[in-house]
Write a protein that holds these residues in place. Structure first.
Motif, short mmCIF file in Angstrom:
data_model
loop_
_atom_site.label_atom_id
_atom_site.label_comp_id
_atom_site.label_asym_id
_atom_site.label_seq_id
_atom_site.Cartn_x
_atom_site.Cartn_y
_atom_site.Cartn_z
N GLU A 683 -3.38 -6.72 -2.04
CA GLU A 683 -3.78 -5.57 -2.87
C GLU A 683 -5.30 -5.52 -2.91
OE1 GLU A 683 -3.41 -3.94 -7.50
OE2 GLU A 683 -2.63 -5.92 -6.95
N ILE A 684 -5.88 -4.38 -2.53
CA ILE A 684 -7.33 -4.19 -2.60
C ILE A 684 -7.60 -3.20 -3.73
CG2 ILE A 684 -9.41 -3.56 -1.35
CD1 ILE A 684 -7.98 -4.11 1.24
N LEU A 687 -11.46 0.52 -4.93
CA LEU A 687 -12.04 1.02 -3.68
C LEU A 687 -13.10 2.08 -3.91
CD1 LEU A 687 -8.77 1.18 -1.55
CD2 LEU A 687 -10.77 -0.20 -1.04
N GLU A 713 -1.48 -2.69 -0.60
CA GLU A 713 -1.71 -1.78 -1.72
C GLU A 713 -3.20 -1.45 -1.75
OE1 GLU A 713 -0.09 -3.21 -5.39
OE2 GLU A 713 1.72 -3.98 -4.44
N LEU A 714 -3.52 -0.17 -1.64
CA LEU A 714 -4.92 0.30 -1.64
C LEU A 714 -5.13 1.11 -2.91
CD1 LEU A 714 -5.06 1.45 2.11
CD2 LEU A 714 -5.87 -0.72 1.15
N ARG A 715 -5.98 0.62 -3.80
CA ARG A 715 -6.10 1.23 -5.12
C ARG A 715 -7.55 1.60 -5.46
NH1 ARG A 715 -1.16 0.65 -7.53
NH2 ARG A 715 0.12 -1.12 -6.86
N TRP A 716 -7.73 2.86 -5.84
CA TRP A 716 -8.97 3.33 -6.44
C TRP A 716 -8.80 3.28 -7.96
CZ3 TRP A 716 -7.26 4.72 -1.77
CH2 TRP A 716 -8.17 4.97 -0.74
N LEU A 750 -10.28 5.48 3.51
CA LEU A 750 -8.89 5.26 3.92
C LEU A 750 -8.77 5.20 5.45
CD1 LEU A 750 -6.09 4.83 2.81
CD2 LEU A 750 -5.72 7.31 2.83
N LEU A 753 -9.55 1.73 6.59
CA LEU A 753 -8.64 0.66 6.15
C LEU A 753 -7.30 0.74 6.88
CD1 LEU A 753 -9.40 0.66 2.31
CD2 LEU A 753 -10.21 -0.94 4.05
N ILE A 764 -0.61 3.68 -1.85
CA ILE A 764 -1.93 4.30 -1.99
C ILE A 764 -2.03 4.86 -3.40
CG2 ILE A 764 -3.48 6.11 -1.15
CD1 ILE A 764 -2.11 5.87 1.59
#
Length: 852
Positions: A683-684, A687, A713-716, A750, A753, A764
């Motif tokens: 999980e990042i 972002l 998991e890409l999380r802002w 994105l 990545l 996302i």
């Protein structure tokens, strides 16, 4: 025992020890010890076969003790050498200080030589005794050959329960009776251990008709501790350790007026008054509610049942043979071999129709890939011993254990440290085995975790584990152990393993592995505790979980500890003296909800392989320059973690990194670029801190080479402050996110990545872009795709049609997508209608439950 002897020999023969022979002039000592251990190892199989002899049994215990001491000494030897190499890189002042310290080269060499001679004398005495005991040389099993005999597994899942159709129909007729007059009825299932009571209850519980009929379905494993508060808490899902009055009210509110099904599995309580107290709490349920009780006790059935108990019998000969054939044979050719079938029938007769016994013995024959002559020997010789035992079922399980290679016996025995009904996480179990040195090194390119997986699957296929669960990627993640198997494990370990239940623990001077619910103070102050290799402390939920600083400081006495688990404790601080525990390979501080940081001394642990910090919700910072030996760093649930430690890029052995956090001072994900051994979940978070460097990130592709990652998991950062007061939710207008200045930056981030095409799950969250990158269509192995809080996203790319493996698509709080892909009249519903499960909701299900 063999695994321990092999470990000692490997250390004595390694290049590192040859180097140390010269440094401390110990060449003759090391060579002599190697020869003595090799000579003793040659008779181990014969000794273990004669272990019923009291003298041989004592000899084995003495040998085990001295081999443990030798291993501890050699490990200390290795750590000291590594520490000296590290110190050699420091400045001259430190070197001078180090030379004049109590552990300088000369002093340490003398101390080491003295200890080696002491251990050698004990080994010499043991070697002499072996002749008096007439122990003979026998060749050891080849672990590689054992694994390669068959590459498939004979595991029979709970959905393939054989021969219980009639019993299932009987129970269903009670459950689905529309003419039931009682609010709550109780159906007991009674039978001896291993008959499949739990499997039958699972079969009924998961039946489609049953699932539709009841509003609530609940399952509680009771076992021999009938704690009404604990049972009630499990029914309502209370994790806050509320007071009994509060739990009672929660239970009433949950079941009031609702038709429920509750399974109380493996109940032993024969106290009628206790049962009536629990039953009174359940009477608030709606008319037609049902409770299934599984038990070995007819008394339990008598005091609980409102329906006649179902007495489970053994399988008939036909069904027994069918089950045996499933687990013992792999191909139709074998199943049609009349001679093997005839031998199999004779073997099955001795199993008395007990499914656990049939599976266990069938799996044993399957795993060894034996021929007809071997089957005959097994039937006539091995099985003839079973007739001499009063408890034939337990004797069959013991026979299966006896045929395990020694390296699997150690892994199985380790499970005795956990309570009955415990849910084992496969990954954690393998990490523990590795930390204790139970996993023998492979002769090929396989990682120690790969070999550990094979060990696990071998034990599973031979029914030492059961009740598996799988994750979103279809991989086994959890399992349990049958109570009879747990009893067997505890019987086999003797005084080497101790699972403390009460306030005190019986720790002898030969105890090496200890687990406890609340015997913490005793364990840490015991004069014998210095020999411990494992200390697992997992307190009960109703225990006082605060760990006093004075207790922690006494850890320095556990100098040979390899595994330290302090899970679910309110640890305020870990003292820097943890650096003295230089043998530590595994530390689990999960769910330490008040811990804010770790001491810098933890970076001195040269052997540390696994560091578990999951759900340490207050943890803010990690020490810099973690040791290169680290293989697993688990950080999921560390919500307050501010940034990643410096030096992460140096952790080239790292395979597990569950969380990577960015902040305004560390806006570079390049540290992930070299960590291509990462696997499992990553999980990042945050972002949005990359937006200022979006142009560079677009072309970095730091994730592209990580072919072993399964879940990404890409999380802002997404502002959810408005959700804090749920009471005013109805007054809040629908949130509409306008296109903003972050759209282009997020699209570039994105794009940069892009993961490897083998990824199986992608999440996302908080993405502000309007469109997704083209690489989405290249994820040919993707099973699950989730979008959270992507309110700028206008549509899904046409390349989605390339995702042939996609089974699940979720959109949570994605306002523009919600209408476009709504079922069945959405503009683009047809583009995603082929996907087996589509979920479109205004927010994550975990939040939605607060508003329904």
């Amino acid at each position: 025992m063999e695994a321990l002897a092999v470990t000692v020999l490997e250390k004595l023969s390694s290049a590192a020890y040859k180097e140390l022979e010269i440094i401390w002039n110990l060449k003759e000592d090391i060579e002599r010890m190697k020869n003595t251990v090799s000579m003793i190892k040659a008779v181990l199989l014969d000794a273990e076969a004669k272990a019923n002899n009291h003298q041989v049994s004592n000899w084995l215990e003495e040998l085990k003790d001295v081999l443990y001491d030798a291993d501890d000494l050699l490990d200390d030897f290795s750590v000291e050498n590594l520490r000296r190499k590290v110190m050699a890189g420091k400045n001259i002042v430190k070197q001078t200080r180090f030379f004049f310290s109590k552990s300088n080269k000369v002093a340490y060499g003398l101390k080491l030589g003295h200890k080696m001679k002491e251990i050698q004398k004990r080994l010499d005495d043991i070697a002499k005794t072996k002749q008096a005991l007439q122990l003979n040389d026998r060749p050891m099993e080849n672990p590689i050959a054992y694994r390669e005999q068959r590459q498939t597994y004979s595991f029979v899942s709970k959905d393939e329960v054989i021969g219980r159709d009639e019993e299932k129909r009987c129970i269903k007729s009670y459950l689905l009776d529309d003419n039931a007059t009682n609010n709550v009825s109780i159906i007991p299932i009674v039978g001896i251990g291993g008959l499949g009571k739990t499997a039958l209850a699972q079969l009924v519980y998961n039946d489609n008709d049953v699932q539709r009929y009841f509003e609530l379905k609940m399952w509680v494993y009771v076992s021999d501790e009938f704690d009404i508060k604990k049972i009630s808490r499990e029914i309502v899902g209370d994790e806050k350790n509320s007071q009994m009055e509060q739990v009672q009210q929660q239970l009433r509110n949950k079941i009031q007026g609702k038709k429920f099904l509750l399974v109380l599995d493996d109940m032993w309580n024969e106290d009628r008054e206790l049962w009536l107290k629990l039953k009174s709490l359940l009477m608030e349920g709606g008319k037609g509610s049902m409770v299934i009780v599984t038990t070995r006790s007819q008394t339990v059935a008598k005091i609980t049942g409102t329906h006649p108990p179902l007495f489970l019998k053994g399988l008939d000969s036909q069904k027994s043979q069918e089950l045996f054939s499933r687990v013992a044979f792999s191909v139709s050719k074998e199943r049609n071999d009349l001679e093997l079938l005839a031998i199999g029938r004779d073997i099955v007769k001795k199993c008395a129709g007990i499914p656990l016994a049939i599976r266990t013995i069938g799996s044993l024959l399957f795993s060894r890939n034996l021929g007809k002559s071997d089957w005959l020997y097994f039937k006539d010789v091995e099985f003839s011993k079973i007739d001499q035992h009063k408890d034939k079922i337990f004797a069959i399980l013991k026979l299966s254990y006896d045929h395990l290679p020694s390296f699997l016996k150690k892994c199985f025995a380790y499970c005795s440290l956990f309570p009955k009904g415990f849910v084992f996480e496969k990954k954690t179990l393998i990490q523990l085995w590795a930390a204790e040195g139970f996993i023998q090194p492979s002769n090929d390119v396989r990682r120690v975790e790969d070999v550990g997986h094979e060990y696990f699957m071998s034990l599973l296929s031979m029914s030492f584990f059961q009740d598996i669960t799988v994750d979103d990627c279809g991989d086994i993640c959890n399992c349990k152990m049958h109570d009879l198997m747990h009893d067997l494990a505890q019987l086999m370990v003797g005084n080497e393993y101790v699972m403390a239940e009460g306030e005190e623990a019986n720790i002898g001077n030969k105890t090496r592995f200890l687990s406890s619910h609340n015997a913490l103070q005793f364990a840490l102050t015991s004069s014998s505790s210095y020999k411990l290799r494992t200390f697992l402390l997992c307190p009960k939920t109703n225990a006082s979980n605060y760990l006093r600083q004075s207790n922690v400081l006494s850890f320095s006495g556990l100098k040979f500890l390899r595994v330290l688990t302090l899970c679910g404790l309110n640890i305020l601080a870990i003292p820097n003296s943890i650096e003295e525990m230089k043998h530590l390979r595994y530390i689990d501080l999960s769910k330490s909800i008040v811990l804010k940081d770790l001491p810098p001394g933890i970076t001195s642990l040269q052997n540390l392989q696994t560091l578990k910090l999951s759900d340490c919700s207050e943890l803010e910072i990690l020490p810099e320059n973690l040791n290169k030996s680290l293989r697993h760093l688990e950080l999921n649930g560390c919500e307050r973690l501010r940034c990643m430690p410096q030096g992460l890029v140096q952790l080239v052995n790292l395979q597990t990194l569950t969380l990577f956090v960015l902040n305004n001072r560390s806006t570079n994900v390049n540290e992930l670029g070299e960590l291509n051994n990462l696997r499992g979940r990553l999980e990042i978070k945050r972002l949005d801190f990359l937006r200022n460097a979006a142009a560079e990130i677009e072309f970095v592709k730091v994730l592209l080479e990580k072919e072993h990652l399964q879940l990404l998991e890409l999380r802002w950062t997404y502002d959810e402050d408005f959700i804090e007061d749920f009471r005013h939710w109805s007054s809040l207008p629908k949130r509409v996110i306008q296109e903003n200045k972050h759209r282009l930056e997020d699209e570039k981030i994105l794009e940069g990545l892009q993961p490897h095409h083998s990824l199986q799950k992608l999440v996302i969250d908080g993405f502000c872009g309007k469109k997704l990158p083209d690489w989405i269509g290249n994820l040919s192995s993707l099973l699950t795709l989730e979008f959270h809080n992507c309110n700028g996203l206008t549509s899904l790319p046409e390349a989605m049609r390339n995702l042939v493996s996609l089974q699940k698509l979720c959109m949570y709080n994605c306002s523009l997508l919600e209408e476009r892909y709504a079922k069945p009249y959405g503009q683009d519903w047809r583009k995603i209608s082929r996907i087996r499960k589509v979920e479109i909701l205004p927010m994550r299900p975990s939040l939605l439950k607060y508003f329904t």
